[in-house]
Design a protein around this motif. Sequence first.
Motif, PDB file in Angstrom:
ATOM      1  N   LYS A  21      35.773  27.186  45.541  1.00  0.00           N
ATOM      2  CA  LYS A  21      35.201  27.857  44.177  1.00  0.00           C
ATOM      3  C   LYS A  21      33.910  28.063  44.131  1.00  0.00           C
ATOM      4  O   LYS A  21      33.410  29.021  43.793  1.00  0.00           O
ATOM      5  CB  LYS A  21      35.862  26.666  43.241  1.00  0.00           C
ATOM      6  CG  LYS A  21      35.070  26.790  41.862  1.00  0.00           C
ATOM      7  CD  LYS A  21      35.498  25.479  40.825  1.00  0.00           C
ATOM      8  CE  LYS A  21      34.747  25.674  39.506  1.00  0.00           C
ATOM      9  NZ  LYS A  21      33.191  25.338  39.544  1.00  0.00           N
ATOM     10  N   ILE A  55      33.091  31.353  46.091  1.00  0.00           N
ATOM     11  CA  ILE A  55      33.204  32.662  45.190  1.00  0.00           C
ATOM     12  C   ILE A  55      32.321  32.765  44.203  1.00  0.00           C
ATOM     13  O   ILE A  55      31.698  33.825  44.127  1.00  0.00           O
ATOM     14  CB  ILE A  55      34.752  32.471  44.618  1.00  0.00           C
ATOM     15  CG1 ILE A  55      35.786  32.692  45.460  1.00  0.00           C
ATOM     16  CG2 ILE A  55      34.790  33.676  43.225  1.00  0.00           C
ATOM     17  CD1 ILE A  55      37.078  32.182  44.803  1.00  0.00           C
ATOM     18  N   GLU A  56      31.698  31.645  43.802  1.00  0.00           N
ATOM     19  CA  GLU A  56      30.679  31.766  42.492  1.00  0.00           C
ATOM     20  C   GLU A  56      29.204  32.264  43.456  1.00  0.00           C
ATOM     21  O   GLU A  56      28.287  32.913  42.876  1.00  0.00           O
ATOM     22  CB  GLU A  56      30.408  30.292  41.885  1.00  0.00           C
ATOM     23  CG  GLU A  56      31.444  30.002  41.057  1.00  0.00           C
ATOM     24  CD  GLU A  56      31.379  28.585  40.643  1.00  0.00           C
ATOM     25  OE1 GLU A  56      30.775  27.756  40.936  1.00  0.00           O
ATOM     26  OE2 GLU A  56      32.120  28.486  39.581  1.00  0.00           O
ATOM     27  N   GLN A  88      29.099  34.128  45.992  1.00  0.00           N
ATOM     28  CA  GLN A  88      29.154  35.636  46.345  1.00  0.00           C
ATOM     29  C   GLN A  88      28.726  36.323  45.014  1.00  0.00           C
ATOM     30  O   GLN A  88      28.127  37.319  45.221  1.00  0.00           O
ATOM     31  CB  GLN A  88      30.768  35.902  46.635  1.00  0.00           C
ATOM     32  CG  GLN A  88      30.917  35.180  48.171  1.00  0.00           C
ATOM     33  CD  GLN A  88      30.254  36.078  49.198  1.00  0.00           C
ATOM     34  OE1 GLN A  88      30.186  37.251  49.228  1.00  0.00           O
ATOM     35  NE2 GLN A  88      29.466  34.949  50.047  1.00  0.00           N
ATOM     36  N   ASN A  89      29.434  35.845  43.879  1.00  0.00           N
ATOM     37  CA  ASN A  89      29.154  36.654  42.554  1.00  0.00           C
ATOM     38  C   ASN A  89      27.620  36.454  42.262  1.00  0.00           C
ATOM     39  O   ASN A  89      27.208  37.574  41.974  1.00  0.00           O
ATOM     40  CB  ASN A  89      29.752  35.957  41.585  1.00  0.00           C
ATOM     41  CG  ASN A  89      31.400  36.057  41.581  1.00  0.00           C
ATOM     42  OD1 ASN A  89      31.759  37.085  41.997  1.00  0.00           O
ATOM     43  ND2 ASN A  89      32.051  35.058  40.934  1.00  0.00           N
ATOM     44  N   MET A  90      26.749  35.509  42.381  1.00  0.00           N
ATOM     45  CA  MET A  90      25.420  35.465  42.362  1.00  0.00           C
ATOM     46  C   MET A  90      24.669  36.414  43.146  1.00  0.00           C
ATOM     47  O   MET A  90      23.718  37.086  42.775  1.00  0.00           O
ATOM     48  CB  MET A  90      25.288  34.064  42.361  1.00  0.00           C
ATOM     49  CG  MET A  90      23.607  33.820  42.265  1.00  0.00           C
ATOM     50  SD  MET A  90      22.693  32.302  42.295  1.00  0.00           S
ATOM     51  CE  MET A  90      23.157  31.893  40.644  1.00  0.00           C
ATOM     52  N   GLN A 139      25.938  39.132  44.680  1.00  0.00           N
ATOM     53  CA  GLN A 139      25.912  40.419  44.245  1.00  0.00           C
ATOM     54  C   GLN A 139      25.170  40.838  43.225  1.00  0.00           C
ATOM     55  O   GLN A 139      24.615  41.772  43.138  1.00  0.00           O
ATOM     56  CB  GLN A 139      27.578  40.875  43.849  1.00  0.00           C
ATOM     57  CG  GLN A 139      28.465  40.680  44.984  1.00  0.00           C
ATOM     58  CD  GLN A 139      27.903  41.701  46.062  1.00  0.00           C
ATOM     59  OE1 GLN A 139      27.592  42.901  45.847  1.00  0.00           O
ATOM     60  NE2 GLN A 139      27.930  41.236  47.499  1.00  0.00           N
ATOM     61  N   ASN A 140      24.802  39.907  42.107  1.00  0.00           N
ATOM     62  CA  ASN A 140      23.866  40.159  41.125  1.00  0.00           C
ATOM     63  C   ASN A 140      22.435  39.915  41.436  1.00  0.00           C
ATOM     64  O   ASN A 140      21.818  40.940  41.208  1.00  0.00           O
ATOM     65  CB  ASN A 140      24.243  38.754  40.263  1.00  0.00           C
ATOM     66  CG  ASN A 140      23.427  38.979  38.719  1.00  0.00           C
ATOM     67  OD1 ASN A 140      23.683  40.057  38.239  1.00  0.00           O
ATOM     68  ND2 ASN A 140      22.885  37.888  38.491  1.00  0.00           N
ATOM     69  N   LYS A 185      22.111  43.583  43.017  1.00  0.00           N
ATOM     70  CA  LYS A 185      22.052  44.439  41.893  1.00  0.00           C
ATOM     71  C   LYS A 185      20.863  44.753  41.192  1.00  0.00           C
ATOM     72  O   LYS A 185      20.211  45.657  41.106  1.00  0.00           O
ATOM     73  CB  LYS A 185      23.321  44.272  40.828  1.00  0.00           C
ATOM     74  CG  LYS A 185      22.967  45.265  39.984  1.00  0.00           C
ATOM     75  CD  LYS A 185      24.488  45.063  39.052  1.00  0.00           C
ATOM     76  CE  LYS A 185      24.556  45.936  38.032  1.00  0.00           C
ATOM     77  NZ  LYS A 185      25.809  45.629  36.888  1.00  0.00           N
ATOM     78  N   SER A 191      22.853  26.639  38.780  1.00  0.00           N
ATOM     79  CA  SER A 191      22.388  28.147  39.048  1.00  0.00           C
ATOM     80  C   SER A 191      21.078  28.165  39.930  1.00  0.00           C
ATOM     81  O   SER A 191      20.852  28.789  40.704  1.00  0.00           O
ATOM     82  CB  SER A 191      22.349  29.207  37.821  1.00  0.00           C
ATOM     83  OG  SER A 191      23.627  29.451  37.284  1.00  0.00           O
TER      84      SER A 191
END
Length: 251
Positions: free
Chosen positions: A32, A35-36, A38-40, A42-43, A46, A142
């Motif tokens: 879990k 995955i979180e 990896q999402n951060m 990518q953000n 970006k 975060s």
Amino acid sequence: PFFQVWQLRGKYPNRNYPKIFNDATVGTEAKKIFIEAQNMLQNIIKKKSLTANGIIGLFPASGRCEDILVYKDEKREEVAATLFGLRQQAEKETDQPYLAIGDFIAPKESGVKDWVGMFAVTAGLGAEELVKNYEKEHDDYSAIMVKALADRLAEAFAEALHFEVRKDWWGYASDENLAVSDLLKVKYQGIRPAPGYPSQPDHTEKLAMWKLMNISDVGIDLTTNLAMSPAASVCGLYLSLIHISEPTRLL
């Protein structure tokens, strides 16, 4: 180390990534968080909210007992700085030598014109602002995640840069062709010691590095306690070979 930030440790044989996901106790939570993360990440990519920067230097040098003499230029006459080392202290049960950083640089009397490399990298430029924004929103999770990712990115940067130095910039292992798994097992030629660790335990060694390379120019500063700022930074030496002619033993 990423999962240790969250105090997640799998039991053997599932201690490390990616096997930790198979651990019966912490596997689900580790997946879990991964995955979180990896999402951060990518953000961050970006929005370009973190910036990495680094510097390397290659200097004429010679070994002197435990220490390394760094010369001002290739005439090798004037010493610009001395990097002080500490010989291994833990008693060994075999006849293996007790090594020090000076053993990895050819002594002047050998006639070999050797070199020492230095580096400093960071992936934490912008991290402080990002952390403060999350903390203002009372999002401590975060904020911690940003710090953890920046730390891992800095370590990855250090590893990638060392690879380039071995292959190209210094080129002492230009034919290196190792799998990633072997790189992680440190099967490459040479070592990458750092101030504050056993081979160079005194953090004041950083002062010589900062003076020789003007490291502050790439955005990495030293605090009054000689910690690096941004915190997600790594520095150290590049040493290519062992040059000792006979084993050194503690009396």
